[in-house]
Design an enzyme around this catalytic site. Sequence first.
Site, PDB file in Angstrom:
ATOM      1  CB  SER A   1      -2.923   7.300 -10.800  1.00 63.84           C
ATOM      2  OG  SER A   1      -3.222   5.637 -11.095  1.00 63.84           O
TER       3      SER A   1
ATOM      4  CB  CYS B   1      -0.450   8.296 -15.207  1.00 65.33           C
ATOM      5  SG  CYS B   1      -2.344   9.711 -14.927  1.00 65.33           S
TER       6      CYS B   1
ATOM      7  CG  HIS C   1      -4.869  -2.846   0.803  1.00 67.55           C
ATOM      8  ND1 HIS C   1      -6.099  -2.524   0.975  1.00 67.55           N
ATOM      9  CD2 HIS C   1      -4.932  -2.604  -0.848  1.00 67.55           C
ATOM     10  CE1 HIS C   1      -6.591  -1.893  -0.083  1.00 67.55           C
ATOM     11  NE2 HIS C   1      -6.040  -2.138  -1.027  1.00 67.55           N
TER      12      HIS C   1
END
EC number: 4.1.1.19
Length: 128
Positions: free
Chosen positions: A76, A96, A81
């Site tokens: 994934s 996953c 940020h």
Amino acid sequence: MSSQLISLVNTDRIIGKHVFGNLYDIDPKILNDKDFLHNLVLEAVKIANMKLVEIKSWNFGGKKGGVSVIALVEESHIALHTWTEYNYATLDVYTCGENSNPQAAFEYIVSQLKPKRYQMFYADRSSE
């Protein structure tokens, strides 16, 4: 806050494990260092036993400034940020993969950014 969040849920039907959070009061020099943050996320990918597909990082200017780093992994992603004006970062680790550990990646990044405080959340992204 190093509790084993993942161990609190039934792992028989987990499709996705999502660890995410907010990091407060971080040194703004670190938050604007694109190369450091890029390498930090790369190392977190390894620590979490994920397989890197591609990583992108960029600075954004303006009043708030900061850096974004996105690692696309086979399982994934990891997204970091930062906002230098607020000495703040958000971190999102989703997988996953059965053998990957998003909490390990999250905790490693936190240990290197050294926020004065942070919040960590876990979401079970299973089919039921």
